[in-house]
Design a protein around this motif. Structure first.
Motif, PDB file in Angstrom:
ATOM      1  N   TRP A   1      53.343  74.070  39.089  1.00 52.53           N
ATOM      2  CA  TRP A   1      53.162  73.694  37.684  1.00 52.53           C
ATOM      3  C   TRP A   1      53.984  74.647  36.831  1.00 52.53           C
ATOM      4  O   TRP A   1      53.924  75.867  37.007  1.00 52.53           O
ATOM      5  CB  TRP A   1      51.687  73.744  37.290  1.00 52.53           C
ATOM      6  N   ILE A   2      54.741  74.092  35.904  1.00 51.86           N
ATOM      7  CA  ILE A   2      55.707  74.847  35.116  1.00 51.86           C
ATOM      8  C   ILE A   2      55.299  74.770  33.653  1.00 51.86           C
ATOM      9  O   ILE A   2      55.185  73.678  33.086  1.00 51.86           O
ATOM     10  CB  ILE A   2      57.122  74.262  35.325  1.00 51.86           C
ATOM     11  N   PHE A   3      55.093  75.932  33.035  1.00 54.10           N
ATOM     12  CA  PHE A   3      54.594  75.980  31.666  1.00 54.10           C
ATOM     13  C   PHE A   3      55.559  76.708  30.746  1.00 54.10           C
ATOM     14  O   PHE A   3      56.301  77.594  31.173  1.00 54.10           O
ATOM     15  CB  PHE A   3      53.232  76.680  31.610  1.00 54.10           C
ATOM     16  N   SER A   4      55.493  76.349  29.482  1.00 54.92           N
ATOM     17  CA  SER A   4      56.163  77.118  28.437  1.00 54.92           C
ATOM     18  C   SER A   4      55.136  78.098  27.863  1.00 54.92           C
ATOM     19  O   SER A   4      54.512  78.817  28.634  1.00 54.92           O
ATOM     20  CB  SER A   4      56.766  76.181  27.392  1.00 54.92           C
ATOM     21  N   ASP A   5      54.940  78.141  26.547  1.00 53.24           N
ATOM     22  CA  ASP A   5      54.040  79.145  25.962  1.00 53.24           C
ATOM     23  C   ASP A   5      52.682  79.157  26.658  1.00 53.24           C
ATOM     24  O   ASP A   5      52.030  78.111  26.797  1.00 53.24           O
ATOM     25  CB  ASP A   5      53.847  78.864  24.470  1.00 53.24           C
ATOM     26  N   THR A   6      52.253  80.345  27.073  1.00 52.02           N
ATOM     27  CA  THR A   6      51.071  80.483  27.930  1.00 52.02           C
ATOM     28  C   THR A   6      50.187  81.629  27.461  1.00 52.02           C
ATOM     29  O   THR A   6      50.681  82.704  27.102  1.00 52.02           O
ATOM     30  CB  THR A   6      51.504  80.774  29.386  1.00 52.02           C
ATOM     31  N   PHE A   7      48.864  81.391  27.485  1.00 50.36           N
ATOM     32  CA  PHE A   7      47.887  82.449  27.271  1.00 50.36           C
ATOM     33  C   PHE A   7      47.354  82.913  28.626  1.00 50.36           C
ATOM     34  O   PHE A   7      46.941  82.094  29.457  1.00 50.36           O
ATOM     35  CB  PHE A   7      46.711  81.948  26.432  1.00 50.36           C
ATOM     36  N   LEU A   8      47.321  84.243  28.830  1.00 47.73           N
ATOM     37  CA  LEU A   8      46.688  84.844  30.004  1.00 47.73           C
ATOM     38  C   LEU A   8      45.530  85.713  29.530  1.00 47.73           C
ATOM     39  O   LEU A   8      45.617  86.358  28.487  1.00 47.73           O
ATOM     40  CB  LEU A   8      47.674  85.718  30.783  1.00 47.73           C
ATOM     41  N   GLY A   9      44.464  85.748  30.331  1.00 50.12           N
ATOM     42  CA  GLY A   9      43.351  86.619  29.971  1.00 50.12           C
ATOM     43  C   GLY A   9      42.032  86.028  30.391  1.00 50.12           C
ATOM     44  O   GLY A   9      41.925  85.375  31.428  1.00 50.12           O
ATOM     45  N   GLN A  10      41.028  86.231  29.577  1.00 49.16           N
ATOM     46  CA  GLN A  10      39.694  85.733  29.855  1.00 49.16           C
ATOM     47  C   GLN A  10      39.183  84.926  28.668  1.00 49.16           C
ATOM     48  O   GLN A  10      39.792  84.910  27.599  1.00 49.16           O
ATOM     49  CB  GLN A  10      38.753  86.900  30.166  1.00 49.16           C
TER      50      GLN A  10
END
Length: 369
Positions: A78-87
């Motif tokens: 799966w290929i993403f542009s703007d991404t949030f990482l975290g909880q």
């Protein structure tokens, strides 16, 4: 009997009529007919579970872009542009970004690998200092992902580079196209990056479709209120081959200046897929401003003409600050129909921290016969 006779006459004409070198040919087929749209329960649950899973502090909680390609060995990339990482907080909100004293990381592009019903997030850098898998050259440039293909066991992901030219929130523009090549076993950084054709303001690749001897690369000429489809192709699977462009007269040219505006109304991301005996183009309808409509067109060839415009879904999220965009298909993913994703966003940035469900892809199954 009439259809059989017509097919015979068309074949006879194609044998005796002269054609320009490299010209596309007239083709007849049984065009697929749209029947119904349902929510893809499996993919919806997969990304909801991934986004809400707090077992890791550096995991995917939301993104847009949402392309996919099958890796050698059967895993799905799966290929993403703007991404949030975290909880995710217990109330369904997202902590602020690290720059504002929170724990959330925001990156312009990432990957996730699906295996056995689970997703693994992939980014560059380290867990203490995550970076985009396709890192920018400086703070005023970044890459958003396009479609991808696999050639000779190597993953080729297209990216559009954007640049900031002012201090305003919307002072940015498309700059150029590139393709990054990744080893399937080392997806956190590219093996190499190569320039793609970038003349005449066409962003490649809104979609990629392999058909016969060619890989078709779909692009968009974005003029703001109007967006035009362009089409290129390369022989074989790799995008590093010799490109040629579809002209208005139906012939192909090696000169990108000859690339024709084939139709308007497509979005920056769209797709063309083989369905039944024909081809289906899926896109958000950009003939309307901030449209909630996902539409399908059909054709007997991967190069059109695309006709029979049909609204296949109206996104329920659209309204107020919330808008939807960039619907396209995932023909390599099994489902009860043609799998389609679309993105959800908000004009108010604080909405993305108030409610994590906004900035996540939605998945549909489109039935055709």
């Amino acid at each position: 009997m009439r259809r059989l006779l017509l097919s015979f006459l068309l074949v006879l004409v194609s044998l005796v009529a002269p054609q320009a070198a490299g010209a596309t040919t007239t083709t007849t087929c049984d065009l697929p007919t749209f029947r119904a749209t349902t929510t893809d329960a499996r993919l919806s649950a997969l990304f909801t579970d991934q986004g809400n899973d707090n077992s890791r502090t550096d995991d995917w909680t939301g993104a847009d872009g949402t392309y996919s390609v099958r890796l050698p060995g059967g895993k799905e990339l799966w290929i993403f542009s703007d991404t949030f990482l975290g909880q995710v907080n217990p109330d369904g909100s997202r902590p602020p970004v690290r720059e504002e004293g929170g724990t959330t990381v925001f990156l312009n592009n990432t990957f996730a690998v699906e295996k056995d019903g689970r997703l693994s997030t992939i980014y560059g850098g380290t867990s203490e200092n995550p970076k985009a898998v396709m890192p920018p050259r400086d703070k005023d440039h970044w890459y958003w992902a396009g479609d991808a293909t696999v050639a000779g066991g190597i993953v080729e992901v297209t990216y559009q580079e954007y640049e900031r030219y002012g201090t305003g929130a919307w002072d940015w523009r498309w700059h150029r196209n590139v393709v990054a090549r990744f080893a399937p076993g080392r997806l956190d950084r590219p093996i190499s990056v190569h320039d793609l054709p970038s003349g005449h303001k066409v962003a490649w690749a809104s979609g990629i479709h392999r058909d016969g001897r060619h890989t078709y690369v779909y692009g968009v000429e974005d003029l703001g209120g109007t967006k035009y489809m362009h089409l290129a192709r390369v022989r074989g699977a790799s995008l590093l081959g010799r490109w040629e462009y579809l002209k208005a007269d139906g012939t192909w040219s090696a000169d990108q200046a000859d690339s024709a505006r084939l139709m308007d109304g497509v979005a920056n991301e769209y797709s063309v897929s083989r369905v039944k005996g024909g081809y289906v183009l899926i896109t958000h309808d950009t003939t309307e401003i901030l449209s909630s409509k996902i539409v399908a067109y059909t054709s007997c060839t991967p190069y059109g003409p695309f006709t029979n415009k049909t609204t296949v879904y109206t996104t329920p999220e659209t309204g107020g600050n919330i808008f939807t965009y960039n619907a396209h298909a995932h023909p390599g993913i099994a489902g009860p129909g043609l799998v389609v994703s679309y993105n959800v966003n908000s004009f108010v940035n604080t909405d993305h921290y108030r409610d994590v469900t906004i900035y996540r892809p939605r998945f549909l199954d489109l039935a055709f016969e």
